[in-house]
Design a protein around this motif. Structure first.
Motif, PDB file in Angstrom:
ATOM      1  N   THR A  77       0.835  -1.202   0.000  1.00  0.00           N
ATOM      2  CA  THR A  77       0.000   0.000   0.000  1.00  0.00           C
ATOM      3  C   THR A  77       0.869   1.252   0.000  1.00  0.00           C
ATOM      4  O   THR A  77       2.016   1.228   0.453  1.00  0.00           O
ATOM      5  N   LYS A  78       0.298   2.312  -0.513  1.00  0.00           N
ATOM      6  CA  LYS A  78       0.973   3.609  -0.527  1.00  0.00           C
ATOM      7  C   LYS A  78       0.438   4.466   0.598  1.00  0.00           C
ATOM      8  O   LYS A  78      -0.782   4.513   0.835  1.00  0.00           O
ATOM      9  N   GLY A  79       1.337   5.147   1.276  1.00  0.00           N
ATOM     10  CA  GLY A  79       0.935   6.062   2.325  1.00  0.00           C
ATOM     11  C   GLY A  79       0.629   7.437   1.762  1.00  0.00           C
ATOM     12  O   GLY A  79       0.366   7.610   0.568  1.00  0.00           O
ATOM     13  N   ARG A  80       0.710   8.400   2.603  1.00  0.00           N
ATOM     14  CA  ARG A  80       0.384   9.769   2.219  1.00  0.00           C
ATOM     15  C   ARG A  80       1.433  10.332   1.259  1.00  0.00           C
ATOM     16  O   ARG A  80       2.587   9.916   1.258  1.00  0.00           O
ATOM     17  N   LYS A  81       0.997  11.284   0.457  1.00  0.00           N
ATOM     18  CA  LYS A  81       1.918  12.049  -0.371  1.00  0.00           C
ATOM     19  C   LYS A  81       2.598  13.064   0.544  1.00  0.00           C
ATOM     20  O   LYS A  81       1.928  13.890   1.170  1.00  0.00           O
ATOM     21  N   LEU A  82       3.894  12.981   0.640  1.00  0.00           N
ATOM     22  CA  LEU A  82       4.618  13.787   1.611  1.00  0.00           C
ATOM     23  C   LEU A  82       4.633  15.266   1.217  1.00  0.00           C
ATOM     24  O   LEU A  82       4.807  15.600   0.037  1.00  0.00           O
ATOM     25  N   ASP A  83       4.466  16.123   2.210  1.00  0.00           N
ATOM     26  CA  ASP A  83       4.389  17.572   1.991  1.00  0.00           C
ATOM     27  C   ASP A  83       5.786  18.161   2.176  1.00  0.00           C
ATOM     28  O   ASP A  83       6.208  18.467   3.290  1.00  0.00           O
ATOM     29  N   LYS A  84       6.496  18.326   1.083  1.00  0.00           N
ATOM     30  CA  LYS A  84       7.898  18.746   1.131  1.00  0.00           C
ATOM     31  C   LYS A  84       8.036  20.263   1.113  1.00  0.00           C
ATOM     32  O   LYS A  84       7.142  20.988   0.678  1.00  0.00           O
ATOM     33  N   VAL A  85       9.207  20.746   1.524  1.00  0.00           N
ATOM     34  CA  VAL A  85       9.523  22.174   1.465  1.00  0.00           C
ATOM     35  C   VAL A  85       9.566  22.641   0.008  1.00  0.00           C
ATOM     36  O   VAL A  85       9.085  23.721  -0.334  1.00  0.00           O
ATOM     37  N   GLY A  86      10.145  21.833  -0.848  1.00  0.00           N
ATOM     38  CA  GLY A  86      10.260  22.178  -2.271  1.00  0.00           C
ATOM     39  C   GLY A  86       9.891  20.997  -3.150  1.00  0.00           C
ATOM     40  O   GLY A  86       9.324  20.015  -2.699  1.00  0.00           O
ATOM     41  N   MET A  87      10.215  21.126  -4.443  1.00  0.00           N
ATOM     42  CA  MET A  87       9.882  20.090  -5.430  1.00  0.00           C
ATOM     43  C   MET A  87       8.435  19.632  -5.268  1.00  0.00           C
ATOM     44  O   MET A  87       8.120  18.442  -5.211  1.00  0.00           O
ATOM     45  N   HIS A  88       7.527  20.590  -5.223  1.00  0.00           N
ATOM     46  CA  HIS A  88       6.140  20.292  -4.897  1.00  0.00           C
ATOM     47  C   HIS A  88       5.458  19.394  -5.921  1.00  0.00           C
ATOM     48  O   HIS A  88       4.638  18.551  -5.560  1.00  0.00           O
ATOM     49  N   SER A  89       5.757  19.564  -7.196  1.00  0.00           N
ATOM     50  CA  SER A  89       5.068  18.771  -8.210  1.00  0.00           C
ATOM     51  C   SER A  89       5.607  17.355  -8.310  1.00  0.00           C
ATOM     52  O   SER A  89       4.998  16.491  -8.947  1.00  0.00           O
ATOM     53  N   GLN A  90       6.752  17.097  -7.694  1.00  0.00           N
ATOM     54  CA  GLN A  90       7.317  15.748  -7.677  1.00  0.00           C
ATOM     55  C   GLN A  90       6.663  14.933  -6.562  1.00  0.00           C
ATOM     56  O   GLN A  90       6.824  15.254  -5.394  1.00  0.00           O
ATOM     57  N   ASP A  91       5.924  13.898  -6.951  1.00  0.00           N
ATOM     58  CA  ASP A  91       5.228  13.104  -5.945  1.00  0.00           C
ATOM     59  C   ASP A  91       6.210  12.246  -5.155  1.00  0.00           C
ATOM     60  O   ASP A  91       7.011  11.513  -5.710  1.00  0.00           O
ATOM     61  N   THR A  92       6.140  12.376  -3.858  1.00  0.00           N
ATOM     62  CA  THR A  92       7.014  11.648  -2.940  1.00  0.00           C
ATOM     63  C   THR A  92       6.133  11.033  -1.866  1.00  0.00           C
ATOM     64  O   THR A  92       5.269  11.708  -1.320  1.00  0.00           O
ATOM     65  N   ALA A  93       6.347   9.745  -1.581  1.00  0.00           N
ATOM     66  CA  ALA A  93       5.403   9.060  -0.703  1.00  0.00           C
ATOM     67  C   ALA A  93       6.089   8.046   0.204  1.00  0.00           C
ATOM     68  O   ALA A  93       7.271   7.730   0.040  1.00  0.00           O
ATOM     69  N   GLU A  94       5.305   7.540   1.148  1.00  0.00           N
ATOM     70  CA  GLU A  94       5.692   6.406   1.966  1.00  0.00           C
ATOM     71  C   GLU A  94       5.093   5.141   1.360  1.00  0.00           C
ATOM     72  O   GLU A  94       3.991   5.176   0.801  1.00  0.00           O
ATOM     73  N   LEU A  95       5.805   4.033   1.442  1.00  0.00           N
ATOM     74  CA  LEU A  95       5.315   2.750   0.945  1.00  0.00           C
ATOM     75  C   LEU A  95       5.303   1.751   2.104  1.00  0.00           C
ATOM     76  O   LEU A  95       6.235   1.720   2.913  1.00  0.00           O
ATOM     77  N   TYR A  96       4.266   0.922   2.152  1.00  0.00           N
ATOM     78  CA  TYR A  96       4.122  -0.048   3.237  1.00  0.00           C
ATOM     79  C   TYR A  96       3.962  -1.457   2.670  1.00  0.00           C
ATOM     80  O   TYR A  96       3.277  -1.660   1.654  1.00  0.00           O
ATOM     81  N   PHE A  97       4.574  -2.403   3.330  1.00  0.00           N
ATOM     82  CA  PHE A  97       4.478  -3.804   2.933  1.00  0.00           C
ATOM     83  C   PHE A  97       4.097  -4.620   4.168  1.00  0.00           C
ATOM     84  O   PHE A  97       4.810  -4.628   5.171  1.00  0.00           O
ATOM     85  N   GLU A  98       2.932  -5.275   4.096  1.00  0.00           N
ATOM     86  CA  GLU A  98       2.448  -6.071   5.214  1.00  0.00           C
ATOM     87  C   GLU A  98       2.077  -7.456   4.705  1.00  0.00           C
ATOM     88  O   GLU A  98       1.075  -7.607   3.983  1.00  0.00           O
ATOM     89  N   ASP A  99       2.921  -8.440   5.010  1.00  0.00           N
ATOM     90  CA  ASP A  99       2.722  -9.800   4.500  1.00  0.00           C
ATOM     91  C   ASP A  99       2.454  -9.779   2.997  1.00  0.00           C
ATOM     92  O   ASP A  99       1.563 -10.457   2.491  1.00  0.00           O
ATOM     93  N   CYS A 100       3.248  -8.995   2.318  1.00  0.00           N
ATOM     94  CA  CYS A 100       3.115  -8.814   0.868  1.00  0.00           C
ATOM     95  C   CYS A 100       3.809  -9.982   0.157  1.00  0.00           C
ATOM     96  O   CYS A 100       5.028 -10.140   0.266  1.00  0.00           O
ATOM     97  N   ARG A 101       3.033 -10.769  -0.567  1.00  0.00           N
ATOM     98  CA  ARG A 101       3.571 -11.957  -1.231  1.00  0.00           C
ATOM     99  C   ARG A 101       4.008 -11.597  -2.656  1.00  0.00           C
ATOM    100  O   ARG A 101       3.177 -11.268  -3.512  1.00  0.00           O
ATOM    101  N   VAL A 102       5.299 -11.670  -2.869  1.00  0.00           N
ATOM    102  CA  VAL A 102       5.893 -11.294  -4.156  1.00  0.00           C
ATOM    103  C   VAL A 102       6.472 -12.550  -4.808  1.00  0.00           C
ATOM    104  O   VAL A 102       7.231 -13.292  -4.162  1.00  0.00           O
ATOM    105  N   PRO A 103       6.130 -12.815  -6.069  1.00  0.00           N
ATOM    106  CA  PRO A 103       6.678 -14.004  -6.733  1.00  0.00           C
ATOM    107  C   PRO A 103       8.204 -14.011  -6.694  1.00  0.00           C
ATOM    108  O   PRO A 103       8.849 -12.969  -6.889  1.00  0.00           O
TER     109      PRO A 103
END
Length: 388
Positions: free
Chosen positions: A197-223
């Motif tokens: 899952t993706k967390g919130r879009k982080l509210d940065k001091v600059g580079m506002h149009s560049q999307d920056t986020a937190e990512l979460y992995f909880e028992d995520c099954r990856v091949p």
């Protein structure tokens, strides 16, 4: 006139085509993208349609089969519009080269065509809360369970974290490995994978149009087929690729510095104070002369590094110098250029204000400048210097 000695007519035509496209499609919309805190995915698709995404990818996967020199041009022209477009360079020159270098034939066939068209937008997930530049100390685990890895952990400050739909994730496949870096592996994890899952879009001091986020992995099954390269080799792969990543950051800072110099020279020539142009004051002349000198030094240094990198030379020490010195110099230049704009420099409608808040992070990401100096010291043979 060619910008670099190694530029050919093909490079010039490529630059001209990209610049015209950006002037038409990006420049008029950039302020709105900054307000929206996001660049639309439709823009990525346009870039893909015109061949400006991953031009270095082999033609059999839909690319143009070009080299990094064309990535240099894309990086510069994007930065001239604004630092918020840095996610394109990260996709082109940082993430996708991992797949090209270490991916299996099946992985390349599956992912590279979409990376070229813009259907796939990539992110690289290394940084975690509490680890920063200590990549060997990551805590996100990927434990093998049959033909899958079960991933648990959190990543932060992830560029393209919102728009991205394919993440290259640094994980610990052997949390007990000694030394620690031998337990690090790389996994390709697609958006929509259960447990990712993706967390919130982080509210940065600059580079506002560049999307920056937190990512979460909880028992995520990856091949298990999504393992990139060999298990336990992830740290080694990252060290191999960081040379180009840091070169890309230095290039962005250099381009920003050139843009700030141009903006400020134009401004002080047109603005009067005490009955004469601001450009006529000796302080103005000295400040801009210093910035112009540093800009030329940075350009000459980068040109030699790009040429060496294209020739396959090891430039780790020099690129660490460039990343550290040029980003720090750009920060000082931003402050001086804002000062020369006076009160208007603090207004959002003036581009120099955006540059002032966008540039500082360049000395932090891709390895802090303190880490760069540690690398330089180590490679100078100084006693007690840390590892790269």
């Amino acid at each position: 006139m060619p910008r670099y000695r190694w530029e050919t007519e093909e490079h010039e035509l490529f630059r001209e085509s990209l610049r015209k496209f950006l002037q038409k499609e990006a420049e008029p919309r950039y302020d709105q993208w900054e307000k929206d805190r996001l660049i639309p995915k439709s823009f990525w698709k346009q870039l893909g349609e015109l061949g400006f995404l991953c031009p270095q990818v082999d033609e059999k996967y839909g690319g143009l089969g070009l080299d990094f020199s064309f990535g240099v041009i894309i990086g510069e022209e994007m930065e001239r519009i604004g630092a918020g477009l840095t996610g394109v360079g990260l996709h082109n020159d940082i993430v996708v080269p991992y797949i090209e270098a270490y991916g299996t034939d099946a992985q390349k066939k599956k992912y590279l065509p979409g990376c070229v068209t813009g259907d796939r937008i990539t992110a690289i997930a290394m940084t975690e809360p509490g680890t920063g530049s200590d990549l060997a100390g990551i805590r996100t685990t990927a434990i093998r369970d049959g033909d899958h890895y079960v991933v648990n952990g959190q990543k932060t400050f992830i560029t393209n974290g919102i728009n991205g739909n394919l993440a290259l994730v640094a994980v610990k496949t052997d949390p007990d490995a000694e030394p620690r870096h031998r337990g690090v592996s790389l996994l390709l994890i697609e958006e929509g994978t259960p447990g990712f899952t993706k967390g919130r879009k982080l509210d940065k001091v600059g580079m506002h149009s560049q999307d920056t986020a937190e990512l979460y992995f909880e028992d995520c099954r990856v091949p298990a087929d999504n393992l990139l390269g060999e298990e336990g080799k992830g740290f080694h792969y990252m060290m191999e690729k960081l040379q180009q990543e840091r070169l890309v950051v230095a290039l962005a800072a250099q381009t920003a510095m050139e843009d700030m110099l141009r903006l400020t020279v134009d401004y002080v020539k047109s603005r009067d104070a005490f009955g004469r142009p601001v450009a006529a004051f000796q302080n103005t002349q000295f400040k801009l002369a210093e910035i112009a000198t540093e800009t030329e030094l940075g350009k000459a240094f980068l040109e030699s590094l790009i040429a060496d990198h294209l020739d396959g030379k090891d430039i780790v020490t020099k690129v660490s110098m460039a990343k550290s010195w040029i980003t720090d110099t750009a920060k000082r230049a931003a402050a001086d250029c804002m000062q020369l704009h006076g009160g208007y420099g603090y207004m959002e409608e003036y581009k120099i204000a955006r540059r002032y808040r966008d540039i500082p992070v360049m000395s932090i990401y891709a390895g802090t400048n303190e880490i760069m100096k540690t690398i330089i010291a180590k490679n100078m043979g100084l006693s007690g210097a840390g590892a790269r």
